[in-house]
Design a protein around this motif. Structure first.
Motif, PDB file in Angstrom:
ATOM      1  N   TYR A 176       0.851  -1.190   0.000  1.00 54.77           N
ATOM      2  CA  TYR A 176       0.000   0.000   0.000  1.00 54.77           C
ATOM      3  C   TYR A 176       0.889   1.244   0.000  1.00 54.77           C
ATOM      4  O   TYR A 176       1.896   1.311   0.716  1.00 54.77           O
ATOM      5  CB  TYR A 176      -0.897   0.026   1.233  1.00 54.77           C
ATOM      6  N   GLU A 177       0.478   2.246  -0.788  1.00 52.35           N
ATOM      7  CA  GLU A 177       1.248   3.490  -0.851  1.00 52.35           C
ATOM      8  C   GLU A 177       0.281   4.669  -0.984  1.00 52.35           C
ATOM      9  O   GLU A 177      -0.538   4.712  -1.908  1.00 52.35           O
ATOM     10  CB  GLU A 177       2.220   3.474  -2.025  1.00 52.35           C
ATOM     11  N   VAL A 178       0.392   5.628  -0.034  1.00 55.55           N
ATOM     12  CA  VAL A 178      -0.440   6.836  -0.070  1.00 55.55           C
ATOM     13  C   VAL A 178       0.222   7.835  -1.004  1.00 55.55           C
ATOM     14  O   VAL A 178       1.350   8.268  -0.780  1.00 55.55           O
ATOM     15  CB  VAL A 178      -0.601   7.436   1.341  1.00 55.55           C
ATOM     16  N   THR A 179      -0.459   8.203  -2.089  1.00 53.20           N
ATOM     17  CA  THR A 179       0.113   9.116  -3.080  1.00 53.20           C
ATOM     18  C   THR A 179      -0.265  10.576  -2.838  1.00 53.20           C
ATOM     19  O   THR A 179       0.404  11.477  -3.341  1.00 53.20           O
ATOM     20  CB  THR A 179      -0.324   8.688  -4.495  1.00 53.20           C
ATOM     21  N   SER A 180      -1.342  10.807  -2.070  1.00 53.86           N
ATOM     22  CA  SER A 180      -1.717  12.184  -1.740  1.00 53.86           C
ATOM     23  C   SER A 180      -2.617  12.178  -0.501  1.00 53.86           C
ATOM     24  O   SER A 180      -3.292  11.176  -0.214  1.00 53.86           O
ATOM     25  CB  SER A 180      -2.431  12.870  -2.913  1.00 53.86           C
ATOM     26  N   CYS A 181      -2.595  13.310   0.197  1.00 54.12           N
ATOM     27  CA  CYS A 181      -3.410  13.420   1.412  1.00 54.12           C
ATOM     28  C   CYS A 181      -3.803  14.884   1.610  1.00 54.12           C
ATOM     29  O   CYS A 181      -2.930  15.760   1.667  1.00 54.12           O
ATOM     30  CB  CYS A 181      -2.620  12.904   2.618  1.00 54.12           C
ATOM     31  N   THR A 182      -5.109  15.143   1.722  1.00 53.20           N
ATOM     32  CA  THR A 182      -5.603  16.526   1.864  1.00 53.20           C
ATOM     33  C   THR A 182      -6.665  16.575   2.953  1.00 53.20           C
ATOM     34  O   THR A 182      -7.695  15.898   2.844  1.00 53.20           O
ATOM     35  CB  THR A 182      -6.209  17.033   0.543  1.00 53.20           C
ATOM     36  N   PRO A 183      -6.449  17.375   3.999  1.00 54.03           N
ATOM     37  CA  PRO A 183      -5.214  18.116   4.315  1.00 54.03           C
ATOM     38  C   PRO A 183      -4.085  17.139   4.708  1.00 54.03           C
ATOM     39  O   PRO A 183      -4.371  16.019   5.116  1.00 54.03           O
ATOM     40  CB  PRO A 183      -5.638  19.006   5.487  1.00 54.03           C
ATOM     41  N   ARG A 195      -8.858   8.365   9.686  1.00 54.99           N
ATOM     42  CA  ARG A 195     -10.055   9.160  10.012  1.00 54.99           C
ATOM     43  C   ARG A 195      -9.894   9.832  11.388  1.00 54.99           C
ATOM     44  O   ARG A 195     -10.257  10.993  11.579  1.00 54.99           O
ATOM     45  CB  ARG A 195     -11.300   8.277   9.999  1.00 54.99           C
ATOM     46  N   LYS A 196      -9.333   9.085  12.354  1.00 56.40           N
ATOM     47  CA  LYS A 196      -9.096   9.666  13.675  1.00 56.40           C
ATOM     48  C   LYS A 196      -8.134  10.840  13.595  1.00 56.40           C
ATOM     49  O   LYS A 196      -8.315  11.869  14.279  1.00 56.40           O
ATOM     50  CB  LYS A 196      -8.533   8.603  14.614  1.00 56.40           C
ATOM     51  N   ALA A 197      -7.094  10.696  12.751  1.00 59.30           N
ATOM     52  CA  ALA A 197      -6.114  11.770  12.596  1.00 59.30           C
ATOM     53  C   ALA A 197      -6.756  12.997  11.969  1.00 59.30           C
ATOM     54  O   ALA A 197      -6.483  14.152  12.373  1.00 59.30           O
ATOM     55  CB  ALA A 197      -4.931  11.291  11.754  1.00 59.30           C
ATOM     56  N   PHE A 198      -7.641  12.788  10.964  1.00 63.50           N
ATOM     57  CA  PHE A 198      -8.371  13.906  10.362  1.00 63.50           C
ATOM     58  C   PHE A 198      -9.278  14.591  11.412  1.00 63.50           C
ATOM     59  O   PHE A 198      -9.389  15.816  11.468  1.00 63.50           O
ATOM     60  CB  PHE A 198      -9.206  13.423   9.180  1.00 63.50           C
ATOM     61  N   THR A 199      -9.920  13.770  12.214  1.00 66.60           N
ATOM     62  CA  THR A 199     -10.806  14.308  13.258  1.00 66.60           C
ATOM     63  C   THR A 199     -10.031  15.161  14.250  1.00 66.60           C
ATOM     64  O   THR A 199     -10.463  16.273  14.649  1.00 66.60           O
ATOM     65  CB  THR A 199     -11.534  13.164  13.981  1.00 66.60           C
ATOM     66  N   ALA A 200      -8.880  14.629  14.691  1.00 65.90           N
ATOM     67  CA  ALA A 200      -8.045  15.386  15.636  1.00 65.90           C
ATOM     68  C   ALA A 200      -7.572  16.679  15.009  1.00 65.90           C
ATOM     69  O   ALA A 200      -7.485  17.734  15.669  1.00 65.90           O
ATOM     70  CB  ALA A 200      -6.856  14.526  16.063  1.00 65.90           C
ATOM     71  N   LEU A 201      -7.261  16.632  13.714  1.00 60.51           N
ATOM     72  CA  LEU A 201      -6.800  17.837  13.015  1.00 60.51           C
ATOM     73  C   LEU A 201      -7.904  18.874  12.935  1.00 60.51           C
ATOM     74  O   LEU A 201      -7.627  20.100  12.978  1.00 60.51           O
ATOM     75  CB  LEU A 201      -6.340  17.442  11.611  1.00 60.51           C
ATOM     76  N   SER A 202      -9.177  18.453  12.843  1.00 61.33           N
ATOM     77  CA  SER A 202     -10.281  19.408  12.693  1.00 61.33           C
ATOM     78  C   SER A 202     -10.514  20.213  13.981  1.00 61.33           C
ATOM     79  O   SER A 202     -11.115  21.288  13.923  1.00 61.33           O
ATOM     80  CB  SER A 202     -11.577  18.658  12.332  1.00 61.33           C
ATOM     81  N   TYR A 203     -10.034  19.724  15.136  1.00 58.92           N
ATOM     82  CA  TYR A 203     -10.217  20.435  16.378  1.00 58.92           C
ATOM     83  C   TYR A 203      -9.075  21.422  16.672  1.00 58.92           C
ATOM     84  O   TYR A 203      -9.111  22.111  17.692  1.00 58.92           O
ATOM     85  CB  TYR A 203     -10.339  19.436  17.551  1.00 58.92           C
ATOM     86  N   LYS A 204      -8.067  21.438  15.829  1.00 61.23           N
ATOM     87  CA  LYS A 204      -6.959  22.370  16.065  1.00 61.23           C
ATOM     88  C   LYS A 204      -7.294  23.746  15.535  1.00 61.23           C
ATOM     89  O   LYS A 204      -8.058  23.895  14.577  1.00 61.23           O
ATOM     90  CB  LYS A 204      -5.686  21.838  15.393  1.00 61.23           C
TER      91      LYS A 204
END
Length: 226
Positions: free
Chosen positions: A184-191, A217-226
């Motif tokens: 598996y390889e992540v080629t892009s991530c936004t944000p 998804r948890k990381a995105f959620t944590a990022l939304s509270y910053k």
């Protein structure tokens, strides 16, 4: 001296006079004729043998010439034999090189076939994984509010919503592909997420894809509270 010469001449005349008186003129003439005949025979034989000797010399010269010619031909034959030996050696070397090249080509073909089989196997495994992910689409959408899209080059795009409580429709997304190694390889991530490399490494080790998606998804959620 003159006296001695005169004495010798006188004695010779007396000798011939006595000889004639004993043998006679006819016998003397016969003896002289026999002598002349012997001289002639000897002359003829001498000329004959002289001719034979000359012919023999010519024959010896001819034999020597033939011998020299045979020697030259032998040398040429020897040189040609060496040349033929060299040509044969070169042909053997070329034959060996041809065999080595043929063996190398065959090895390359076999190696290429193995690589093709490996690539085909990896491609098959990657497609199976993509298909698996697509089959899990409904499950992810229902439980995680996730939308999965297949985009170019057989990549999958994961779109999360309902993360930002201020803007529930705001998309959080990442794109995933299967690389040549079958990982598996992540080629892009936004944000962008600082922990995406860590998650990528972990899913390669554990092959637990559900946990991988849930962690993102948890990381995105944590990022939304910053």
């Amino acid at each position: 001296t003159e006296d001695e010469i005169m004495l010798f001449e006188r004695e010779m005349k007396e000798f011939w006079t006595k000889l004639k008186s004993i043998y006679g003129t006819e016998q003397i003439n016969q003896t002289l004729a026999l002598r002349d005949s012997c001289k002639e025979s000897i002359k003829v034989l001498s000329e004959k043998w002289s001719k034979k000797l000359k012919e023999g010399d010519l024959m010896i010269d001819k034999i020597q010439e033939y011998s020299n010619e045979i020697l030259q031909q032998s040398q040429r034959i020897s040189e040609n034999q060496e040349h033929l030996t060299e040509i044969k050696s070169n042909l053997n070397q070329e034959e060996k090189q041809k065999k080595d090249l043929t063996d190398s080509i065959q090895e390359l073909k076999e190696e290429l076939m193995k690589k093709k089989e490996i690539i085909s196997s990896k491609n098959k495994a990657a497609k199976e994984r993509v298909e698996q992910l697509c089959k899990s689409k409904v499950l992810f959408e229902e439980r995680l509010g996730l939308e999965i899209r297949r985009i170019h080059n057989d990549q999958l795009q994961f779109i999360f919503r309902h993360i930002d409580h201020k803007d529930p429709d705001k998309p959080y997304l990442f794109t995933l592909s299967i690389n040549e190694q079958g990982d598996y390889e992540v080629t892009s991530c936004t944000p962008p997420l600082d922990c995406i490399a860590e998650f990528q490494l972990k899913v390669r080790e554990t092959n637990n894809f559900s946990a991988f998606v849930a962690n993102i998804r948890k990381a995105f959620t944590a990022l939304s509270y910053k």
